[in-house]
Design a protein around this motif. Structure first.
Motif, PDB file in Angstrom:
ATOM      1  N   MET A  85     -16.384  56.578  24.750  1.00  0.00           N
ATOM      2  CA  MET A  85     -16.763  57.902  24.339  1.00  0.00           C
ATOM      3  C   MET A  85     -16.667  58.835  25.503  1.00  0.00           C
ATOM      4  N   ARG A  86     -16.284  60.216  25.003  1.00  0.00           N
ATOM      5  CA  ARG A  86     -16.239  61.171  26.164  1.00  0.00           C
ATOM      6  C   ARG A  86     -17.557  62.036  26.367  1.00  0.00           C
ATOM      7  N   PRO A  87     -17.775  62.089  27.849  1.00  0.00           N
ATOM      8  CA  PRO A  87     -19.413  62.560  28.367  1.00  0.00           C
ATOM      9  C   PRO A  87     -19.462  64.059  27.417  1.00  0.00           C
ATOM     10  N   ARG A  88     -20.660  64.294  27.296  1.00  0.00           N
ATOM     11  CA  ARG A  88     -20.996  65.593  26.696  1.00  0.00           C
ATOM     12  C   ARG A  88     -20.741  66.808  27.595  1.00  0.00           C
ATOM     13  N   LYS A  89     -20.410  67.960  27.217  1.00  0.00           N
ATOM     14  CA  LYS A  89     -20.013  69.260  27.989  1.00  0.00           C
ATOM     15  C   LYS A  89     -21.286  69.362  28.897  1.00  0.00           C
ATOM     16  N   TYR A  90     -22.317  69.574  28.611  1.00  0.00           N
ATOM     17  CA  TYR A  90     -23.423  70.018  29.561  1.00  0.00           C
ATOM     18  C   TYR A  90     -24.440  68.587  29.718  1.00  0.00           C
ATOM     19  N   ARG A  91     -23.721  67.542  29.789  1.00  0.00           N
ATOM     20  CA  ARG A  91     -24.523  66.343  30.306  1.00  0.00           C
ATOM     21  C   ARG A  91     -25.903  65.871  29.495  1.00  0.00           C
ATOM     22  N   ASN A  92     -26.101  66.526  28.627  1.00  0.00           N
ATOM     23  CA  ASN A  92     -27.373  66.281  27.601  1.00  0.00           C
ATOM     24  C   ASN A  92     -27.318  65.014  26.774  1.00  0.00           C
ATOM     25  N   VAL A  93     -28.460  64.529  26.839  1.00  0.00           N
ATOM     26  CA  VAL A  93     -28.560  63.053  26.214  1.00  0.00           C
ATOM     27  C   VAL A  93     -29.616  63.189  24.991  1.00  0.00           C
ATOM     28  N   PRO A  94     -28.817  63.213  23.929  1.00  0.00           N
ATOM     29  CA  PRO A  94     -29.679  63.242  22.657  1.00  0.00           C
ATOM     30  C   PRO A  94     -30.939  62.309  22.649  1.00  0.00           C
ATOM     31  N   THR A  95     -32.058  62.539  22.120  1.00  0.00           N
ATOM     32  CA  THR A  95     -33.299  61.913  22.161  1.00  0.00           C
ATOM     33  C   THR A  95     -33.878  61.963  20.853  1.00  0.00           C
ATOM     34  N   ASP A  96     -34.913  60.965  20.427  1.00  0.00           N
ATOM     35  CA  ASP A  96     -35.769  60.969  19.258  1.00  0.00           C
ATOM     36  C   ASP A  96     -37.075  61.012  19.924  1.00  0.00           C
ATOM     37  N   VAL A  97     -37.836  61.791  19.181  1.00  0.00           N
ATOM     38  CA  VAL A  97     -39.170  62.050  19.474  1.00  0.00           C
ATOM     39  C   VAL A  97     -40.035  61.918  18.012  1.00  0.00           C
ATOM     40  N   ASP A  98     -40.904  61.135  17.642  1.00  0.00           N
ATOM     41  CA  ASP A  98     -41.664  61.297  16.336  1.00  0.00           C
ATOM     42  C   ASP A  98     -40.633  61.349  15.311  1.00  0.00           C
ATOM     43  N   GLY A  99     -39.597  60.669  15.450  1.00  0.00           N
ATOM     44  CA  GLY A  99     -38.701  60.640  14.535  1.00  0.00           C
ATOM     45  C   GLY A  99     -37.844  62.015  14.105  1.00  0.00           C
ATOM     46  N   ILE A 100     -37.867  62.714  15.141  1.00  0.00           N
ATOM     47  CA  ILE A 100     -37.053  63.999  15.193  1.00  0.00           C
ATOM     48  C   ILE A 100     -35.948  63.784  16.235  1.00  0.00           C
ATOM     49  N   ARG A 101     -34.834  64.021  15.779  1.00  0.00           N
ATOM     50  CA  ARG A 101     -33.656  64.169  16.757  1.00  0.00           C
ATOM     51  C   ARG A 101     -33.482  65.457  17.599  1.00  0.00           C
ATOM     52  N   PHE A 102     -33.708  65.420  18.602  1.00  0.00           N
ATOM     53  CA  PHE A 102     -33.178  66.672  19.731  1.00  0.00           C
ATOM     54  C   PHE A 102     -32.058  66.642  20.617  1.00  0.00           C
ATOM     55  N   ALA A 103     -31.558  67.542  20.914  1.00  0.00           N
ATOM     56  CA  ALA A 103     -30.187  67.687  21.591  1.00  0.00           C
ATOM     57  C   ALA A 103     -30.298  67.155  23.123  1.00  0.00           C
ATOM     58  N   SER A 104     -31.594  67.210  23.532  1.00  0.00           N
ATOM     59  CA  SER A 104     -31.567  66.794  25.229  1.00  0.00           C
ATOM     60  C   SER A 104     -32.927  65.939  25.160  1.00  0.00           C
ATOM     61  N   LYS A 105     -33.163  65.228  26.454  1.00  0.00           N
ATOM     62  CA  LYS A 105     -34.138  64.508  26.634  1.00  0.00           C
ATOM     63  C   LYS A 105     -35.307  65.800  27.069  1.00  0.00           C
ATOM     64  N   ALA A 106     -34.821  66.960  27.780  1.00  0.00           N
ATOM     65  CA  ALA A 106     -35.848  67.844  28.282  1.00  0.00           C
ATOM     66  C   ALA A 106     -36.240  68.572  26.761  1.00  0.00           C
ATOM     67  N   GLU A 107     -35.573  68.726  25.952  1.00  0.00           N
ATOM     68  CA  GLU A 107     -36.157  69.372  24.640  1.00  0.00           C
ATOM     69  C   GLU A 107     -37.118  68.500  24.013  1.00  0.00           C
ATOM     70  N   GLY A 108     -36.709  67.279  23.943  1.00  0.00           N
ATOM     71  CA  GLY A 108     -37.840  66.277  23.510  1.00  0.00           C
ATOM     72  C   GLY A 108     -38.985  66.199  24.117  1.00  0.00           C
ATOM     73  N   ARG A 109     -38.919  66.336  25.684  1.00  0.00           N
ATOM     74  CA  ARG A 109     -40.093  66.496  26.396  1.00  0.00           C
ATOM     75  C   ARG A 109     -41.106  67.759  26.173  1.00  0.00           C
ATOM     76  N   ARG A 110     -40.176  68.883  25.924  1.00  0.00           N
ATOM     77  CA  ARG A 110     -41.028  70.079  25.760  1.00  0.00           C
ATOM     78  C   ARG A 110     -41.758  69.934  24.338  1.00  0.00           C
ATOM     79  N   TYR A 111     -41.011  69.066  23.285  1.00  0.00           N
ATOM     80  CA  TYR A 111     -41.830  69.257  22.042  1.00  0.00           C
ATOM     81  C   TYR A 111     -42.861  68.396  22.119  1.00  0.00           C
ATOM     82  N   ALA A 112     -42.904  67.452  22.862  1.00  0.00           N
ATOM     83  CA  ALA A 112     -44.119  66.594  23.103  1.00  0.00           C
ATOM     84  C   ALA A 112     -45.227  67.276  23.937  1.00  0.00           C
ATOM     85  N   GLU A 113     -44.894  68.227  24.771  1.00  0.00           N
ATOM     86  CA  GLU A 113     -45.897  69.017  25.399  1.00  0.00           C
ATOM     87  C   GLU A 113     -46.662  70.052  24.416  1.00  0.00           C
TER      88      GLU A 113
END
Length: 104
Positions: A1-29
């Protein structure tokens, strides 16, 4: 699998898919702030049509939108990299909606 352009790692929080771990953390905050009553009306990925003189240019999809403690509508984006596309869309958003995009 090819690495992502901006090195983001998609993540799930509360069953919602976010484009990055940082975005998922901000959602939790933001969920915690909403629970404590500091913000309200939290929305995920609100869409804003960017239309100029009747011509639909594109659609800006923010990461979050909410009302702050002073009932001001905040449109927020979690960015690791500010791309040229984002800068243009943020300027169009400001021109059309009269609000700045808050970066977190």
């Amino acid at each position: 699998m090819r690495p992502r352009k901006y090195r983001n790692v998609p993540t799930d929080v509360d069953g919602i898919r976010f484009a990055s771990k940082a975005e998922g953390r901000r959602y939790a905050e933001l969920k915690m702030l909403e629970k404590r009553g500091h913000i309200s009306s939290l929305k995920i990925q609100p869409r804003y049509p960017l239309t100029v003189n009747g011509l639909h240019v594109c659609t800006y999809v923010a990461d979050f939108e909410y009302l702050d403690e002073h009932d001001r509508l905040i449109t927020e984006d979690k960015k690791g990299v500010k791309t040229k596309d984002f800068v243009i869309k943020a300027k169009l958003f400001h021109a059309l909606y009269g609000r700045e995009v808050t970066l977190s």
